[in-house]
Design an enzyme around this catalytic site. Sequence first.
Site, mmCIF file in Angstrom:
data_model
loop_
_atom_site.group_PDB
_atom_site.id
_atom_site.type_symbol
_atom_site.label_atom_id
_atom_site.label_comp_id
_atom_site.label_asym_id
_atom_site.label_seq_id
_atom_site.Cartn_x
_atom_site.Cartn_y
_atom_site.Cartn_z
ATOM 1 N N ASP A 261 -38.285 -60.662 82.320
ATOM 2 C CA ASP A 261 -37.568 -61.097 81.112
ATOM 3 C C ASP A 261 -38.574 -61.492 80.021
ATOM 4 O OD1 ASP A 261 -35.530 -62.329 79.427
ATOM 5 O OD2 ASP A 261 -34.287 -62.388 81.226
ATOM 6 N N GLY A 303 -34.891 -55.509 73.389
ATOM 7 C CA GLY A 303 -35.107 -54.469 72.373
ATOM 8 C C GLY A 303 -36.095 -54.846 71.279
ATOM 9 N N ASP A 324 -27.820 -59.345 75.617
ATOM 10 C CA ASP A 324 -26.932 -59.277 76.778
ATOM 11 C C ASP A 324 -25.555 -58.729 76.401
ATOM 12 O OD1 ASP A 324 -29.129 -60.604 77.648
ATOM 13 O OD2 ASP A 324 -28.053 -62.218 78.636
HETATM 14 C C1 GLA Z 1 -31.402 -63.078 80.036
HETATM 15 C C2 GLA Z 1 -31.224 -61.634 80.477
HETATM 16 C C3 GLA Z 1 -30.034 -61.518 81.405
HETATM 17 C C4 GLA Z 1 -30.216 -62.438 82.594
HETATM 18 C C5 GLA Z 1 -30.450 -63.867 82.116
HETATM 19 C C6 GLA Z 1 -30.823 -64.795 83.250
HETATM 20 O O1 GLA Z 1 -30.329 -63.519 79.255
HETATM 21 O O2 GLA Z 1 -31.073 -60.808 79.375
HETATM 22 O O3 GLA Z 1 -29.878 -60.187 81.854
HETATM 23 O O4 GLA Z 1 -31.294 -61.996 83.355
HETATM 24 O O5 GLA Z 1 -31.521 -63.915 81.175
HETATM 25 O O6 GLA Z 1 -31.014 -66.104 82.826
#
Ligand code: GLA
Length: 519
Positions: A261, A303, A324
Amino acid sequence: MKRKHIFPAALLAILLIVSFAYTSDPQTGASEPKIILTPKPGPAPKINGTKIFGVRPGSPFLFTIPVTGLRPMKYEVLNLPNGLTCNPDNGQITGIIETPGEYNTTFKVTNKLGTTQRKFKIVCGNTLALTPHMGWNSWYVWENHVTDKIMRDAADAMVTSGMMDHGYMYVNIDDCWSVKPASKDSTLLGEPRDKNGMINSNKRFPDMKSLTDYIHAKGLKAGIYTSPGPFTCAGHVSAYGFEEQDIARYVNWGYDFLKYDWCSYSNVGRRDTLPGLQKPYILVSTILNKQKRDIVLNLCQYGMGDVWKWGKKVGGNSWRTADDLGGSFQGIGTALFRDGFDVFTKDSLHLYGGPGGWNDPDYLLLGYLSNWKGQTAPTPLTPNEQYTQVSLWSIQSAPFIFSGDITRMDDFTLGLLTNDEIIEVDQDPMGKPGYRVSKEGDLEVWIRHLEDGSIAAGLFNRGENEAKITAKWSDLGISGKQRVRDIWRQKDIGNFNESYSEKVSRHGVLMIRLWPLAK
Ligand code: GLA
């Protein structure tokens, strides 16, 4: 020949032959039938899933032949490279290939109804993820409640639901497996790292190695999540300053997939320059490349900096192309259908995805999802919208990662996830993502070129009313008579010249495949 996609007058007839239920659209309140288009798999053996698989020399190999049909079955692989063996009773291919090269094998599977075979290419080199990943991820259903038991149940369900027989293989934990300092929940507490700086799991995951052993024993693969910052998005301990130790730990635990992430990295790194955006991913992929284990790397930085232009260069096997998709539960439909989100609007992404590195518009939001209020609830997507999501993902060669409750799927959800002809589009070995060829108001046609010379076309209705959509051969770049097949229903429609037209429901889709006929 004229047919409607989902056609109210024909509904009575359809009801006799398909299972259905009604769901209400959360925005309009209109009810829509949940029509199952995917035929049930037959009893004869049928080989599904990817036709090509990448492995690095010296890394442990695990691939299970995905087959539908009656058990018991006998599995055999012709021309298997040195170092690999196939278990004849469960189709698990294991071992290690030392010599780089392309190996053209043939899978051969037999049950009491007969034998089938299909070609399968193993490419031993530096590139993993030669087709988009297929699997399940815990986030959108279990978010911060995930446990060891939930992951084991998910692995069980991937087998018992039959998803594995259609090519699904990754069982991936998302956030919330590591320690959360100062949490009020004692199951999330503990020493974040051991005395050597190796990361620990929290009390909900008492033994990570035994968890991955459990997943691998079923012939599946295991995935894990972290962030390059000091803390994940949910405030759990993550990799910053301990990247080498953490990767060593994942290798040691036996993970095969890593979602990396961005959360909290902005506090320690830079997001305002390209080198700043790339730095954590170059670091992690350099460490991954040194391991004697293949770990697929999924970049999750929403992105930033047009990641699709450089995600592969920094070692990513896929990269999230936007924020998300299910961040706001009720907003999922909006995210899919309104301008301002990526899925329909970022229409040059196809220039960048391909074997080894895929655009990732986020997970398949079907079945039961977290409603972010401590409960699960059916996806707010209408049945037609659910067909649209899966279809668009297959046209765009996006990873098929389901993130609803895999232990609680009805036949409608299972049908969406296990249509082998849709999966064949997604997993096409040529790996050329599709793109939009026409747009008239809310009506769009997207196409994808496939390895056998055919074209998959999605006729998408983004509008609020049923409408007729025409796929014109001139827009598709083809001419002459074409054999046209309905991909979801797995039925030929007929032969057509110049164009094919169909009525498509609000927010619905018709997926067709076209093969040129000899003149
Ligand atoms: C971000 C990611 C999600 C998920 C959360 C977990 O928002 O984009 O896909 O992995 O973190 O906290």
